[in-house]
Design a protein around this motif. Structure first.
Motif, mmCIF file in Angstrom:
data_model
loop_
_atom_site.group_PDB
_atom_site.id
_atom_site.type_symbol
_atom_site.label_atom_id
_atom_site.label_comp_id
_atom_site.label_asym_id
_atom_site.label_seq_id
_atom_site.Cartn_x
_atom_site.Cartn_y
_atom_site.Cartn_z
ATOM 1 N N TYR A 242 -17.537 -5.551 -27.560
ATOM 2 C CA TYR A 242 -18.977 -5.671 -27.798
ATOM 3 C C TYR A 242 -19.700 -5.896 -26.471
ATOM 4 C CZ TYR A 242 -23.469 -7.590 -29.253
ATOM 5 O OH TYR A 242 -24.813 -7.827 -29.394
ATOM 6 N N MET A 243 -19.178 -6.810 -25.651
ATOM 7 C CA MET A 243 -19.790 -7.088 -24.352
ATOM 8 C C MET A 243 -19.745 -5.855 -23.446
ATOM 9 S SD MET A 243 -18.331 -10.944 -23.700
ATOM 10 C CE MET A 243 -19.138 -11.070 -22.099
ATOM 11 N N LEU A 265 -17.048 9.034 -28.124
ATOM 12 C CA LEU A 265 -17.193 7.699 -27.534
ATOM 13 C C LEU A 265 -16.285 6.690 -28.235
ATOM 14 C CD1 LEU A 265 -21.084 7.602 -27.079
ATOM 15 C CD2 LEU A 265 -19.340 8.036 -25.332
ATOM 16 N N PHE A 266 -16.182 6.842 -29.554
ATOM 17 C CA PHE A 266 -15.268 5.967 -30.302
ATOM 18 C C PHE A 266 -13.821 6.227 -29.886
ATOM 19 C CE2 PHE A 266 -18.697 4.834 -33.176
ATOM 20 C CZ PHE A 266 -18.317 3.580 -33.621
ATOM 21 N N LYS A 267 -13.476 7.490 -29.710
ATOM 22 C CA LYS A 267 -12.112 7.834 -29.284
ATOM 23 C C LYS A 267 -11.795 7.230 -27.923
ATOM 24 C CE LYS A 267 -11.691 12.166 -31.865
ATOM 25 N NZ LYS A 267 -11.590 13.657 -31.772
ATOM 26 N N SER A 324 -13.521 -1.371 -33.531
ATOM 27 C CA SER A 324 -14.394 -0.450 -34.279
ATOM 28 C C SER A 324 -15.687 -1.139 -34.699
ATOM 29 C CB SER A 324 -13.661 0.078 -35.518
ATOM 30 O OG SER A 324 -12.506 0.803 -35.136
ATOM 31 N N ILE A 325 -15.585 -2.404 -35.136
ATOM 32 C CA ILE A 325 -16.788 -3.145 -35.534
ATOM 33 C C ILE A 325 -17.740 -3.287 -34.350
ATOM 34 C CG2 ILE A 325 -17.639 -5.409 -36.269
ATOM 35 C CD1 ILE A 325 -15.145 -5.641 -38.030
ATOM 36 N N SER A 326 -17.167 -3.579 -33.200
ATOM 37 C CA SER A 326 -18.004 -3.756 -32.010
ATOM 38 C C SER A 326 -18.660 -2.444 -31.584
ATOM 39 C CB SER A 326 -17.163 -4.300 -30.849
ATOM 40 O OG SER A 326 -16.273 -3.313 -30.356
ATOM 41 N N GLY A 327 -18.081 -1.332 -32.015
ATOM 42 C CA GLY A 327 -18.609 -0.029 -31.592
ATOM 43 C C GLY A 327 -19.662 0.547 -32.507
ATOM 44 N N ILE A 328 -20.023 -0.211 -33.567
ATOM 45 C CA ILE A 328 -21.041 0.296 -34.493
ATOM 46 C C ILE A 328 -22.359 0.548 -33.772
ATOM 47 C CG2 ILE A 328 -22.451 -0.336 -36.507
ATOM 48 C CD1 ILE A 328 -20.013 -1.687 -37.688
ATOM 49 N N GLN A 329 -22.629 -0.300 -32.758
ATOM 50 C CA GLN A 329 -23.882 -0.144 -32.012
ATOM 51 C C GLN A 329 -23.944 1.203 -31.290
ATOM 52 O OE1 GLN A 329 -24.049 -2.824 -28.601
ATOM 53 N NE2 GLN A 329 -21.877 -3.247 -28.898
ATOM 54 N N ILE A 330 -22.779 1.775 -30.958
ATOM 55 C CA ILE A 330 -22.756 3.098 -30.307
ATOM 56 C C ILE A 330 -23.326 4.145 -31.252
ATOM 57 C CG2 ILE A 330 -21.281 4.883 -29.315
ATOM 58 C CD1 ILE A 330 -19.282 2.717 -28.570
#
Length: 344
Positions: A242-243, A265-267, A324-330
Motif C-alpha cells: 500500500y505504501m 500493473l497487478f501482475k 491484492s487488497i493494497s492494489g485496489i487503489q491502482i
C-alpha cells in the motif's frame, strides 16, 4: 513481469528489508509449528501412532479416561464380538532406578494386540528416551507401589504419554499395582462409525486426544500463535505494498496514460510479492528443517515436510491476498488524477 524485476533490481534495499521480515516471520512460524507438533508427540505419541478407530470409555467417567472403569462382562462381550478390539489402561506412576532415584512414567497395559507390546509378568518395556537417563536392557527397576523389582526387557521408539515415557507392564502387575480389576478403555482399530455399546461412550482418535488433560489447551495456544503470525504476514504485505503504491501513484498514472493495462500493473505487483515470498520461504524452510541439529537436547521439536509445505502455501495465499487488497487503489485511480497527485 519485466517491470517488476526491473524495479526490484533498482530498489534492492527496500525489497531486501521486506524479504528479511518475511523470512523472520515465516521462520518463527515454522519453529513454533515444529514445537507444537513436538509437544503433541511428547504428550500423546502412544495414541497418535495408533491407527484410526473408535475409543470407548465408561459413560459415567465424564470424558476422563482416569475415571473410566469398564465392567468385565461388557469388556468380554466387546472383545468377543470385535475381532481386533483391545482393552487397555493408562496410569501415571513412578519407577526407582538402581540408585533409588524416582523416574516419572506412564504405566500401560493391554490385552493381546499387535498395536501394544506383549509383556510377561515381572517384565517392563520402556520408551527409548529412558536410555538417556542411564537405564539399560537387563536393569532391575523398583516399582514403589509393589515394592518389587521389574526387569527391563527392551526399549520402544516414540512411546510417550502426558509428557512422560511409557512403561509397558503385564496386566496382572498393573491390576495389583493400582488395586483395580477393570480396564479403562476399549480401542477398536479400523472402525469408522461408532456402534452403540450399552454403558460406554465412543470417541474418535481426535476426540480422545482432546480429552487428555493439558493436550487441548496446549495445542490450542500454540496453534493460535502460529495463525496469528500468519495473519501478521498478510497485514505486512498489505501495508508494505500500500505504501509503495501510494508513492508510485504518479508512475502508475503515466503508465496508464501510455496504454498499460491495470492487469499488467497487478501482475507486476504479484511478481514482486511471489518472488520475495518464495525466496524467503525457501530459506526459512531450509533453516527450520535443520533446526533440530542445533536445538537443545530433549527439546520436543518435530517439523514434518507436509506441515512445512502446508504453511508455505498458506503464506503465499495470505501474501497474495494482502498485496491484492493494497492494489485496489491502482484499479480505481485515473491516469490524469494519478499524474496530478504524484511525481515520478
Amino acid at each position: 513481469m519485466n517491470l517488476g524485476w526491473k524495479e526490484m533490481r533498482k530498489n534492492k534495499v527496500r525489497f531486501l528489508i521486506l524479504g528479511s521480515i518475511v523470512f523472520l516471520i515465516s521462520f518463527l512460524t515454522f519453529i513454533i509449528s515444529g514445537l507444537a507438533n513436538g509437544l503433541s508427540q511428547d504428550n500423546a505419541a502412544l495414541i497418535k501412532d495408533l491407527p484410526e478407530g473408535q475409543y470407548y470409555m465408561d459413560k459415567d467417567a465424564d470424558e476422563s479416561y482416569n475415571l473410566s472403569r469398564i465392567e468385565g462382562n461388557i469388556q468380554e462381550k466387546v472383545l468377543k464380538e470385535q475381532k481386533n478390539a483391545v482393552a487397555l489402561s493408562i496410569q501415571m506412576g513412578f519407577l526407582n532406578d538402581k540408585e533409588d532415584k524416582p523416574l516419572n512414567v506412564a504405566f500401560v497395559t493391554s490385552t493381546e494386540s499387535p498395536h501394544f507390546k506383549s509383556v510377561g509378568p515381572g517384565e517392563i518395556y520402556l520408551d527409548r528416551s529412558m536410555e538417556s537417563k542411564g537405564i539399560a536392557e537387563g536393569d532391575s527397576l523398583t516399582v514403589p507401589a509393589l515394592n518389587r523389582d521389574f526387569t527391563v526387557k527392551g526399549f520402544l521408539d516414540q512411546k510417550k504419554f502426558s509428557h512422560a515415557p511409557v512403561a509397558f507392564i503385564h496386566m496382572d502387575d498393573y491390576k495389583e499395582m493400582h488395586r483395580v480389576e477393570e480396564m479403562q478403555l476399549i480401542f477398536i482399530p479400523g472402525m469408522e462409525k461408532a456402534v452403540e455399546i450399552v454403558g460406554l461412550e465412543a470417541f474418535t482418535k481426535k476426540q480422545f486426544l482432546q480429552s487428555i488433560p493439558s493436550y487441548s489447551a496446549e495445542q490450542m495456544t500454540l496453534t493460535m500463535i502460529v495463525w496469528f503470525l500468519v495473519v501478521i504476514s498478510g497485514m505486512l504485505f498489505a501495508i508494505f505494498f500500500y505504501m509503495m503504491n501510494v508513492q508510485k501513484i504518479g508512475l502508475y498514472g503515466i503508465l496508464k496514460a501510455l496504454g498499460l493495462k491495470t492487469s499488467a500493473l497487478f501482475k507486476m505487483m504479484w511478481t514482486q510479492m511471489l518472488s520475495i515470498t518464495i525466496m524467503a520461504l525457501c530459506l526459512a524452510a531450509a533453516v527450520s528443517q535443520g533446526f533440530h541439529l542445533v536445538a537443545p537436547e530433549g527439546m520436543p521439536f518435530h517439523l514434518t515436510l507436509p506441515s512445512t509445505v502446508q504453511l508455505s502455501i498458506v503464506f503465499l495465499l495470505i501474501g497474495f491476498i494482502g498485496a491484492s487488497i493494497s492494489g485496489i487503489q491502482i484499479k480505481k485511480s485515473q491516469a490524469l488524477q494519478a499524474i496530478q497527485q504524484g511525481e515520478v
